[in-house]
Design an enzyme around this catalytic site. Structure first.
Site, PDB file in Angstrom:
ATOM      1  N   ILE A  68      -3.027   9.467  -4.211  1.00 35.02           N
ATOM      2  CA  ILE A  68      -3.603   8.696  -5.316  1.00 35.02           C
ATOM      3  C   ILE A  68      -5.114   8.903  -5.441  1.00 35.02           C
ATOM      4  O   ILE A  68      -5.702   8.483  -6.435  1.00 35.02           O
ATOM      5  CB  ILE A  68      -3.304   7.188  -5.187  1.00 35.02           C
ATOM      6  N   GLN A  87       1.774   0.214  -4.664  1.00 36.13           N
ATOM      7  CA  GLN A  87       1.772  -0.243  -3.266  1.00 36.13           C
ATOM      8  C   GLN A  87       0.972   0.700  -2.368  1.00 36.13           C
ATOM      9  O   GLN A  87       0.785   0.401  -1.188  1.00 36.13           O
ATOM     10  CB  GLN A  87       3.206  -0.322  -2.734  1.00 36.13           C
ATOM     11  N   SER A 132      -3.639 -11.576   1.111  1.00 36.14           N
ATOM     12  CA  SER A 132      -4.182 -12.893   1.457  1.00 36.14           C
ATOM     13  C   SER A 132      -5.518 -12.788   2.178  1.00 36.14           C
ATOM     14  O   SER A 132      -6.248 -13.773   2.288  1.00 36.14           O
ATOM     15  CB  SER A 132      -3.182 -13.654   2.336  1.00 36.14           C
ATOM     16  N   TYR A 155     -11.006  -3.907   4.767  1.00 37.01           N
ATOM     17  CA  TYR A 155      -9.708  -3.978   4.085  1.00 37.01           C
ATOM     18  C   TYR A 155      -9.702  -5.095   3.053  1.00 37.01           C
ATOM     19  O   TYR A 155      -9.311  -4.902   1.895  1.00 37.01           O
ATOM     20  CB  TYR A 155      -8.591  -4.199   5.102  1.00 37.01           C
TER      21      TYR A 155
END
Length: 324
Positions: A68, A87, A132, A155
C-alpha cells in the site's frame, strides 16, 4: 441479527487490504461466504499466505500481492471496487516504538494512498482500521469518542492521523470514510508466535506447550477483548452506513472489561491446566485500562456485537486446539 443477514448488491466487489492478515482474512472469508466478490491486497510482510490459501480456488476471490506504500498498486487494486475495507497496517505498540519511521510509511502514507485511490476510483465506502490506542493517557472509562488524551506510542499516533485524513477526505472530497477503533480483537487465525504476538493467542500456545507465560505488569490492567466476528460485523455495517455517519470514528468493542490475570486464569481452566504465570515489567506505551462505550456505533452504524467475551474465548480456544 449478525453480519450474515446483511445485504449488498449481488455483484458487489470488496477490496480488503491486509487481506492475508488476521482480521483481513476473516473478512475475506465472510464476504465469500455471503456470496460476494473479495479482492485481497497484501504484501505478506505480516499477513500469511496460508490464511488465504483456502480461498484461491474460489472464482470470486482475487489475490494481489502488493504494497500500500505504492500508489500505483493501490490504484490498480481499487479499480472497480465498490467497498474498501482497509486493514493493511503494522500493529504492535512496542514494535512501533522501535520502528517509528516504518510505521509512518505504512500506517499513514499507505492509508492515505488507499484513500486517494478510493477517491479517484469512485469507491462507495472506505472503511478503515483505527485503534483504541488513540485514547492515550485519557483516564476516564468507558472510552468515549471525543474524549481522547495524548497518544503514548508511534502506533497510536499513526491511527490518530488516519482518522484526521478520514475526516478530511469526507469534508473535502466527499469520500464516505468510517474509522473503526478496534478494542483488543482476538479469535481464529490470530498469530500466537513472535515477540509481538497478541496476549490471548500467545498465552494459549504457551499453556498448550507446557510453558510458563509472562504477564507484563501486575496483571490488573484491563481490556475490552472483542471477538473477531464482532469486528467483521462492524466492517460490513459500516459499508452499509449512511453518508451522514461518514467522516467519523467509532469504538468497536464488546462493551466489557476483563482483567488480564482473570483472562489468564480462565484460559488455564478452559485448557485444564494450572501454571503460575511469571510477571515482567510493564510495556512502554501501553494503556493501563480500556473499555469501550459502543453507543455511537450502535446508533449510527447499527453495530450490535453478538458474541461476548465468555463465548468468544471458548470459540478461540477450540480453534487453537484444532489448528496448533
Amino acid at each position: 441479527m449478525g453480519y450474515k443477514d446483511l445485504k449488498f448488491d449481488k455483484d458487489s466487489v470488496f477490496l480488503v487490504t491486509g487481506g492475508a492478515g488476521f482480521i483481513g482474512s476473516n473478512l475475506c472469508e465472510a464476504i465469500l461466504e455471503m456470496g460476494y466478490r473479495a479482492r485481497c491486497l497484501d504484501d505478506l510482510s505480516t499477513g500469511k499466505y496460508g490464511n488465504i490459501e483456502p480461498f484461491l480456488s474460489n472464482p470470486r476471490f482475487t489475490f494481489i500481492k502488493g504494497d500500500i506504500r505504492d500508489l500505483e498498486t493501490c490504484m490498480k487494486a481499487a479499480e472497480g471496487a465498490d467497498y474498501v475495507l482497509n486493514q493493511a497496517a503494522w500493529g504492535s505498540v512496542p514494535r512501533s516504538i522501535e520502528m517509528p519511521l516504518l510505521y509512518e510509511e505504512i500506517n499513514i502514507r499507505g492509508t492515505l494512498n488507499m484513500m486517494e485511490a478510493s477517491r479517484q476510483c469512485g469507491v462507495k465506502k472506505f472503511v478503515y482500521a483505527s485503534s483504541s490506542s488513540v485514547y492515550g493517557d485519557h483516564p476516564v472509562l468507558p472510552k468515549k469518542e471525543g474524549a481522547e488524551g495524548r497518544v503514548l506510542s508511534p502506533y497510536a499516533l499513526t491511527k490518530k492521523v488516519d482518522e484526521e485524513y478520514g475526516r478530511l477526505y469526507k469534508t473535502l472530497y466527499g469520500l464516505d470514510t468510517y474509522g473503526l477503533r478496534y478494542f483488543n480483537v482476538f479469535g481464529r487465525r490470530q498469530d500466537p508466535d513472535g515477540a509481538y504476538a497478541a496476549v490471548i493467542p500467545r498465552f494459549i500456545r504457551q499453556l498448550m506447550a507446557g510453558e510458563v507465560p509472562t504477564i507484563n505488569g501486575d496483571g490488573r490492567q484491563s481490556r475490552d477483548f472483542t471477538y473477531i466476528d464482532n469486528v467483521i460485523e462492524a466492517n460490513l455495517r459500516a459499508a452499509l452506513a449512511p453518508s451522514e455517519a461518514a467522516g467519523e470514528a467509532f469504538n468497536i468493542g464488546a462493551g466489557g472489561r476483563e482483567y488480564l490475570i482473570d483472562v489468564y486464569n480462565q484460559l488455564c481452566d478452559a485448557l485444564g491446566t494450572k501454571v503460575e504465570p511469571g510477571f515482567g515489567p510493564e510495556r512502554k506505551g501501553d494503556i493501563r485500562d480500556s473499555n469501550a462505550d459502543i453507543s455511537k456505533a450502535r446508533k449510527l452504524l447499527g453495530y450490535d456485537p453478538q458474541i461476548d467475551f465468555a463465548k468468544g474465548i471458548h470459540l478461540a480456544i477450540d480453534w487453537y486446539v484444532k489448528n496448533l
